[in-house]
Design a protein around this motif. Structure first.
Motif, PDB file in Angstrom:
ATOM      1  N   LEU A 195    -142.348 -13.301 -54.280  1.00 55.66           N
ATOM      2  CA  LEU A 195    -141.557 -13.063 -53.190  1.00 55.66           C
ATOM      3  C   LEU A 195    -140.097 -13.856 -53.568  1.00 55.66           C
ATOM      4  O   LEU A 195    -139.149 -12.978 -53.058  1.00 55.66           O
ATOM      5  N   LEU A 196    -139.961 -14.850 -54.318  1.00 51.29           N
ATOM      6  CA  LEU A 196    -138.753 -15.234 -54.275  1.00 51.29           C
ATOM      7  C   LEU A 196    -137.925 -14.757 -55.630  1.00 51.29           C
ATOM      8  O   LEU A 196    -136.686 -14.992 -55.668  1.00 51.29           O
ATOM      9  N   PHE A 197    -138.582 -14.404 -56.816  1.00 49.67           N
ATOM     10  CA  PHE A 197    -137.965 -13.608 -57.800  1.00 49.67           C
ATOM     11  C   PHE A 197    -137.145 -12.394 -57.735  1.00 49.67           C
ATOM     12  O   PHE A 197    -137.828 -11.409 -57.198  1.00 49.67           O
ATOM     13  N   PRO A 198    -136.051 -12.146 -57.949  1.00 45.62           N
ATOM     14  CA  PRO A 198    -135.456 -10.931 -57.664  1.00 45.62           C
ATOM     15  C   PRO A 198    -135.874  -9.945 -58.696  1.00 45.62           C
ATOM     16  O   PRO A 198    -136.435 -10.180 -59.700  1.00 45.62           O
ATOM     17  N   LYS A 199    -135.671  -8.651 -58.585  1.00 45.89           N
ATOM     18  CA  LYS A 199    -136.143  -7.669 -59.539  1.00 45.89           C
ATOM     19  C   LYS A 199    -134.861  -6.983 -60.157  1.00 45.89           C
ATOM     20  O   LYS A 199    -133.858  -6.883 -59.702  1.00 45.89           O
ATOM     21  N   GLU A 200    -135.349  -6.563 -61.389  1.00 45.78           N
ATOM     22  CA  GLU A 200    -134.003  -5.937 -61.975  1.00 45.78           C
ATOM     23  C   GLU A 200    -133.722  -4.749 -61.544  1.00 45.78           C
ATOM     24  O   GLU A 200    -134.455  -3.849 -61.125  1.00 45.78           O
ATOM     25  N   GLY A 201    -132.309  -4.516 -61.444  1.00 45.83           N
ATOM     26  CA  GLY A 201    -131.667  -3.417 -60.690  1.00 45.83           C
ATOM     27  C   GLY A 201    -131.879  -1.917 -61.716  1.00 45.83           C
ATOM     28  O   GLY A 201    -132.026  -2.116 -62.880  1.00 45.83           O
ATOM     29  N   ASP A 202    -131.531  -0.979 -61.165  1.00 44.70           N
ATOM     30  CA  ASP A 202    -131.470   0.223 -61.828  1.00 44.70           C
ATOM     31  C   ASP A 202    -130.224   0.279 -62.668  1.00 44.70           C
ATOM     32  O   ASP A 202    -129.227  -0.013 -62.436  1.00 44.70           O
ATOM     33  N   PRO A 203    -130.624   0.625 -64.107  1.00 38.89           N
ATOM     34  CA  PRO A 203    -129.474   0.720 -65.078  1.00 38.89           C
ATOM     35  C   PRO A 203    -128.747   1.880 -64.753  1.00 38.89           C
ATOM     36  O   PRO A 203    -129.198   2.977 -64.299  1.00 38.89           O
ATOM     37  N   VAL A 204    -127.536   1.721 -65.190  1.00 40.53           N
ATOM     38  CA  VAL A 204    -126.588   2.639 -65.060  1.00 40.53           C
ATOM     39  C   VAL A 204    -125.890   3.096 -66.439  1.00 40.53           C
ATOM     40  O   VAL A 204    -125.516   2.226 -67.206  1.00 40.53           O
ATOM     41  N   PRO A 205    -126.124   4.341 -66.879  1.00 41.68           N
ATOM     42  CA  PRO A 205    -125.756   4.750 -68.075  1.00 41.68           C
ATOM     43  C   PRO A 205    -124.306   4.486 -68.414  1.00 41.68           C
ATOM     44  O   PRO A 205    -123.299   5.190 -67.639  1.00 41.68           O
ATOM     45  N   GLY A 206    -124.189   3.764 -69.463  1.00 42.00           N
ATOM     46  CA  GLY A 206    -122.685   3.638 -70.027  1.00 42.00           C
ATOM     47  C   GLY A 206    -121.919   2.436 -69.275  1.00 42.00           C
ATOM     48  O   GLY A 206    -120.665   2.080 -69.470  1.00 42.00           O
ATOM     49  N   GLY A 207    -122.767   1.898 -68.053  1.00 45.35           N
ATOM     50  CA  GLY A 207    -122.170   0.959 -67.172  1.00 45.35           C
ATOM     51  C   GLY A 207    -122.508  -0.481 -67.549  1.00 45.35           C
ATOM     52  O   GLY A 207    -123.586  -0.850 -68.598  1.00 45.35           O
ATOM     53  N   PRO A 208    -122.063  -1.663 -66.978  1.00 46.11           N
ATOM     54  CA  PRO A 208    -122.331  -2.788 -67.343  1.00 46.11           C
ATOM     55  C   PRO A 208    -123.948  -3.294 -66.758  1.00 46.11           C
ATOM     56  O   PRO A 208    -124.694  -2.039 -66.178  1.00 46.11           O
ATOM     57  N   LYS A 209    -124.396  -4.396 -67.226  1.00 48.88           N
ATOM     58  CA  LYS A 209    -125.837  -4.802 -66.905  1.00 48.88           C
ATOM     59  C   LYS A 209    -125.917  -4.749 -65.360  1.00 48.88           C
ATOM     60  O   LYS A 209    -125.148  -5.484 -64.677  1.00 48.88           O
ATOM     61  N   PRO A 210    -126.927  -4.103 -64.722  1.00 48.59           N
ATOM     62  CA  PRO A 210    -127.160  -4.184 -63.332  1.00 48.59           C
ATOM     63  C   PRO A 210    -127.467  -5.548 -62.740  1.00 48.59           C
ATOM     64  O   PRO A 210    -128.201  -6.357 -63.422  1.00 48.59           O
ATOM     65  N   LYS A 211    -127.002  -5.710 -61.757  1.00 54.64           N
ATOM     66  CA  LYS A 211    -127.174  -7.095 -60.818  1.00 54.64           C
ATOM     67  C   LYS A 211    -128.976  -6.944 -60.389  1.00 54.64           C
ATOM     68  O   LYS A 211    -129.355  -5.940 -59.940  1.00 54.64           O
ATOM     69  N   PRO A 212    -129.540  -8.139 -60.482  1.00 53.63           N
ATOM     70  CA  PRO A 212    -130.725  -8.387 -59.777  1.00 53.63           C
ATOM     71  C   PRO A 212    -130.828  -7.779 -58.125  1.00 53.63           C
ATOM     72  O   PRO A 212    -129.809  -8.199 -57.641  1.00 53.63           O
ATOM     73  N   GLU A 213    -131.926  -7.249 -57.994  1.00 56.49           N
ATOM     74  CA  GLU A 213    -131.975  -6.915 -56.643  1.00 56.49           C
ATOM     75  C   GLU A 213    -133.065  -7.638 -55.873  1.00 56.49           C
ATOM     76  O   GLU A 213    -134.218  -8.140 -56.339  1.00 56.49           O
ATOM     77  N   PRO A 214    -132.644  -8.145 -54.819  1.00 56.66           N
ATOM     78  CA  PRO A 214    -133.703  -8.802 -53.847  1.00 56.66           C
ATOM     79  C   PRO A 214    -135.077  -8.343 -53.684  1.00 56.66           C
ATOM     80  O   PRO A 214    -134.936  -6.855 -53.573  1.00 56.66           O
ATOM     81  N   THR A 215    -136.122  -9.000 -53.406  1.00 53.33           N
ATOM     82  CA  THR A 215    -137.360  -8.248 -52.753  1.00 53.33           C
ATOM     83  C   THR A 215    -137.009  -7.392 -51.609  1.00 53.33           C
ATOM     84  O   THR A 215    -136.444  -7.922 -50.647  1.00 53.33           O
ATOM     85  N   SER A 216    -137.641  -6.199 -51.518  1.00 57.73           N
ATOM     86  CA  SER A 216    -137.429  -5.607 -50.451  1.00 57.73           C
ATOM     87  C   SER A 216    -138.063  -5.916 -49.152  1.00 57.73           C
ATOM     88  O   SER A 216    -138.967  -6.619 -49.424  1.00 57.73           O
ATOM     89  N   SER A 217    -137.637  -5.574 -47.851  1.00 57.23           N
ATOM     90  CA  SER A 217    -137.941  -6.095 -46.643  1.00 57.23           C
ATOM     91  C   SER A 217    -139.347  -5.859 -46.437  1.00 57.23           C
ATOM     92  O   SER A 217    -140.333  -6.585 -46.072  1.00 57.23           O
ATOM     93  N   THR A 218    -139.768  -4.770 -46.790  1.00 56.80           N
ATOM     94  CA  THR A 218    -141.328  -4.286 -46.568  1.00 56.80           C
ATOM     95  C   THR A 218    -142.187  -5.202 -47.374  1.00 56.80           C
ATOM     96  O   THR A 218    -143.419  -5.503 -46.953  1.00 56.80           O
TER      97      THR A 218
END
Length: 405
Positions: free
Chosen positions: A74-97
């Motif tokens: 519940l508390l640990f965020p999830k790794e965001g979707d990578p963007v090709p050639g872009g910077p490292k994605p920011k972590p995403e919080p746990t979805s509401s559902t």
């Protein structure tokens, strides 16, 4: 409040703030269920397999591991979707559902923690996680972003002045010609003559050999602790729990010292046996180990009690004669194994057959599965008469078979 106490409280609060700011991130790949164990392993440089074993052991003893895992999910965020050639994605919080589902699972799990072992396990788990972050919180943390630097723009070339110099030709400009670097001996790139020579590549960091001594030392200490506890009269499940605790400490130390992975092979079956032993009555594990063949020829040869920790007890009573009006009783218990009984032909028998886990064939009654328990009274082919025999047969894991010829 004294200065020391204030400093301790401030350090505790700083650790909690730092943990929340740099808490583990659940990876998109490599997780088994929710990725909590993989996130902890990547964040603190611990083998994720050892983290999973710790969660499983905490779940077996009191259920604290389930609550801790759901909290991490519940508390640990999830790794965001990578963007090709872009910077490292920011972590995403746990979805509401998913958060709603996890909270609904946490509510009955928390109410499940009513026993002392479960509460102690929860406190030990939170304390161990705090100490891990306090000691190894600087591992695998991204450094703060540095301020962007500006490259000075070189002076513009005076209009109409040609500064191009062919290799080998003398310069006609006021700027002194520079020597091409060694990596460009032909001078094919005059614009790069002022670059420094490339440095030698850094040698790879030597790999540290695995510390196999952690596995062997921990196994010896676990066997010694379990054997010593058993020799002092403790039940079997207590001895196994002590040995399992020593293995847990060894795996925890090995996760930081890069060793002890072989302990998992011993911990998993030992945890299963300890869990099974804790669910069985302690009385079923008294006695020796092996097979016993018992065939008394007279009533005096029937002992009131037979015990065996593991093996098979065969109680053949077909040669025993009991006169009318006489009675006899006997009890047999086996921890892991079988009990086989052959009754005399004309004796009235009352038999109780019980198996905590296994099969029961008690004369004309059968059952199987968990806690198979049957009690039957059989008067034999001649009807009432011929003496009275009462038997109490119990097995922890195995089978009980009673027949009459």
């Amino acid at each position: 409040m004294s200065t020391t106490k204030r400093a301790g409280v401030a350090a505790f609060e700083d650790t909690l703030r730092d943990f929340w700011a740099t808490r583990p991130v659940r990876p998109r790949f490599g997780g088994k269920v929710g990725g909590v164990s993989a996130a902890i392993g990547l964040r603190y440089g611990i083998d994720p397999i050892l983290v999973r074993v710790a969660f499983v052991l905490a779940a077996i003893y009191g259920g604290a591991g389930v609550v801790l895992y759901l909290l991490g999910w519940l508390l640990f965020p999830k790794e965001g979707d990578p963007v090709p050639g872009g910077p490292k994605p920011k972590p995403e919080p746990t979805s509401s559902t998913l958060a709603v589902i996890l909270v609904l699972l946490l509510i009955p799990s928390v109410f499940w923690l009513t026993s002392s072992p479960s509460i102690i396990g929860l406190a030990v788990g939170l304390g161990a996680f705090y100490l891990v972050h306090r000691t190894y919180g600087d591992r695998n943390v991204a450094p703060p972003a540095a301020a962007p630097t500006t490259t000075p723009v070189p002076d513009a070339t005076p209009a109409g002045e040609n500064t191009w110099v062919y290799p080998g030709a003398e310069s006609t400009s006021k700027t002194e010609q520079q020597t091409p670097p060694a990596w460009d001996p032909l001078g094919a790139a005059p614009f790069a003559w002022d670059l420094p020579e490339p440095g030698e590549p850094e040698p790879p960091e030597p790999k540290r050999p695995p510390r196999r001594w952690i596995t062997w030392v921990t196994l010896v200490l676990a066997a010694f602790a379990g054997g010593l506890t058993g020799s002092l009269g403790a039940p079997l499940y207590v001895s196994l729990a002590i040995a399992l605790g020593v293995l847990g400490v060894g795996m925890l130390l090995g996760s930081f010292l890069r060793g002890g992975r072989g302990l998992i092979v011993a911990a998993v079956p030992l945890a299963a046996v300890a869990m099974l032993a804790s669910a069985l009555p302690a009385s079923t594990f008294g006695g020796s180990v092996g097979d016993q063949q018992i065939r008394p020829a007279a009533l005096s040869g029937l002992a009131p009690d037979y015990q065996l920790s593991a093996g098979t007890v065969t109680l053949d009573l077909r040669d025993m004669q009991i006169a009318d009006g006489e009675s006899a009783s006997s009890a047999t218990s086996v921890g892991v194994g079988d009990i086989v009984v052959r009754l005399p032909r004309d004796v009235d028998a009352t038999v109780r057959c019980k198996a905590e886990l296994g099969d029961v064939q008690c004369l004309n009654q059968t059952s199987s599965g968990g806690t198979a328990d049957q009690t039957t009274t059989d008067l034999g082919p001649d009807g009432p008469g011929g003496g009275q025999l009462t038997l109490d047969l119990r097995v922890g894991v195995g089978s009980v078979e009673v027949t009459r010829d």
